[in-house]
Scaffold this active site. Structure first.
Site, short mmCIF file in Angstrom:
data_model
loop_
_atom_site.label_atom_id
_atom_site.label_comp_id
_atom_site.label_asym_id
_atom_site.label_seq_id
_atom_site.Cartn_x
_atom_site.Cartn_y
_atom_site.Cartn_z
N ASP A 95 -6.25 -30.35 -3.06
CA ASP A 95 -5.30 -29.42 -2.47
C ASP A 95 -4.76 -30.09 -1.20
OD1 ASP A 95 -4.01 -26.98 -1.72
OD2 ASP A 95 -5.70 -26.55 -0.40
N ASP A 147 -2.81 -28.15 1.82
CA ASP A 147 -2.94 -27.33 3.03
C ASP A 147 -4.39 -26.98 3.32
OD1 ASP A 147 -0.25 -27.48 2.72
OD2 ASP A 147 0.14 -25.33 2.78
#
Length: 419
Positions: free
Chosen positions: A206, A208
């Site tokens: 991922d 963020d």
């Protein structure tokens, strides 16, 4: 020997003999003391005079003190009349000359076979307390597991140690240790032992709050003057309280009218997570392929891909018309299901079996991806994600994921120095 004879001989497999049958007499020679160069060579030079075969060797040095163990066949006296008593006297005399301690234990055969079901248990602490170590090792024993070997992977920025465990089912061990680790505030990862741990892999992250410290949409929102409102919706979505796609459209709508020049400003504001460069650089050296999937925006992930040399990157795309954000996204939405789908797509393109993939994330929309991967790592994640992932890392250093793969800090630093 002629060339033709040499060539023929090279294809002959010599007979393999096992001098360590259950009834064969063996000796465990243990040496303790202050470490210095030449101890290992000196011990085996001493043993060589008795024509012994080496069955096993273990050596560890801790704060300048050596523990060296050698399992060897016992002297038979057939070749030169040497006896076990003479060997003992010789070894003790050699050890005394170096101010070392020696212990020799008689027995029969090789080591006892390891139990079925083998796992690697990695424990991370910042710091690693004796209390948490006691709890985890007791939990291993409670599952029927036996700790065969322990060694340190790193001493900073966290202390990381690995236990080689046999005799317990990996899934059972993982469940038992996850509960204990949460109670003792220590990170524990359990993976099956075997060749697949060393195979070429794919790591997908991922973005963020995982690869970077920021939430990209909040950086955009700060320029639009709606940061607080967007942050509230983001938190609710990460906790799993809102449908991701619905929340994405609601947040992006608040960015309508922003000048497209804000993209470069946001790129410059993005802060990589500590250890991110080290993680990617080390994985690439090892032949891993590395990718990112994000509920954020390609306007940022494409830049990260170029900066870090990533192999794959996929995210949502902010629509820009006549130099301004329209408040909409275009193309396929990267949501919870989309991240898992992209993991599978990247694995297929990379030629890597899904069980040899690693996924790293922090939010509820990462869960499908974490569960689909061979190893899913919840990185400083929400409680819901920590409970559902294979393992959790709760220290703010992304390169600690390397320790879960059996890579040591010394190996990382040695590679950096060479380059």
């Amino acid at each position: 020997m002629s060339a033709s004879h040499a060539s023929h001989a090279s294809h002959i497999t010599p007979p393999v003999t096992d001098p360590t049958g259950e009834d064969a007499p063996t000796l465990l020679v243990k040496i303790f003391g202050r470490d210095r160069p030449g101890i290992t060579a000196g011990l085996f030079d001493t043993l060589a005079a008795y024509g012994l075969d080496v069955i096993d060797i273990e050596q560890v040095v801790t704060r300048g003190r050596i523990t060296l163990c050698a399992l060897v066949t016992a002297p038979t006296g057939e070749a030169d009349g040497a006896t076990e008593g003479e060997l003992r006297a010789t070894v003790h005399s050699w050890a005394d000359s170096l101010k070392l301690q020696a212990e020799i234990i008689s027995g029969h055969g090789d080591n006892s076979p390891r139990g079925t079901g083998r796992s690697h248990v990695t424990m991370l602490g910042h710091p690693l307390s004796a209390e948490s170590t006691a709890a985890i090792t007791a939990a291993i024993t409670g599952t029927g597991g036996n700790i065969d070997r322990i060694f340190r992977l790193a001493k900073y920025p966290v202390t990381a140690v690995e236990f080689d465990v046999s005799g317990a089912d990996t899934a059972t061990l993982r469940t038992a240790l996850a509960t204990k680790a949460a109670a003792k505030r220590v990170d524990v990862a359990v993976v099956s032992s075997g060749l697949q741990r060393r195979a070429q892999r794919l790591v997908v992250m991922d973005v963020d709050s995982t690869l970077i410290q920021d939430e990209v949409i909040e950086l955009f929102a700060a320029h639009a003057g709606c940061e607080a409102e967007v942050a509230g919706v983001t938190e609710a979505a990460m906790r799993g309280e809102l449908d991701f796609e619905e929340s994405l459209h609601a947040r992006v709508a608040l960015l309508k009218g922003l000048d497209a020049s804000v993209v470069e400003k946001v790129r410059s504001e993005v802060r990589l997570t500590p250890g991110a460069r080290t993680l990617v650089r080390t994985l690439k050296r090892l032949g891993y392929q590395v990718g990112v999937v994000s509920g954020g925006f390609t306007q940022v992930t494409d830049d990260l891909r170029e900066r870090l040399g990533l192999d794959f990157a996929s995210a949502n795309t902010l629509e820009i018309v006549e130099g301004r954000l329209t408040g909409r996204v275009t193309g396929e939405i990267v949501d919870r299901a989309g991240k898992a789908r992209l993991l599978r797509r990247f694995a297929e393109q990379a030629g890597v079996p899904l069980e040899q993939t690693v996924a790293i994330g922090d939010g509820a929309n990462d869960l499908d991806m974490l569960n689909a991967a061979g190893l899913g790592v919840a990185f400083n994640a929400k409680p819901l994600v920590r409970q559902a992932a294979h393992t959790a890392v709760n220290v703010p250093f992304l390169d600690t994921v390397l320790y879960l793969l059996g890579i040591t800090r010394d190996e990382v630093e040695a590679a950096d120095i060479r380059d």
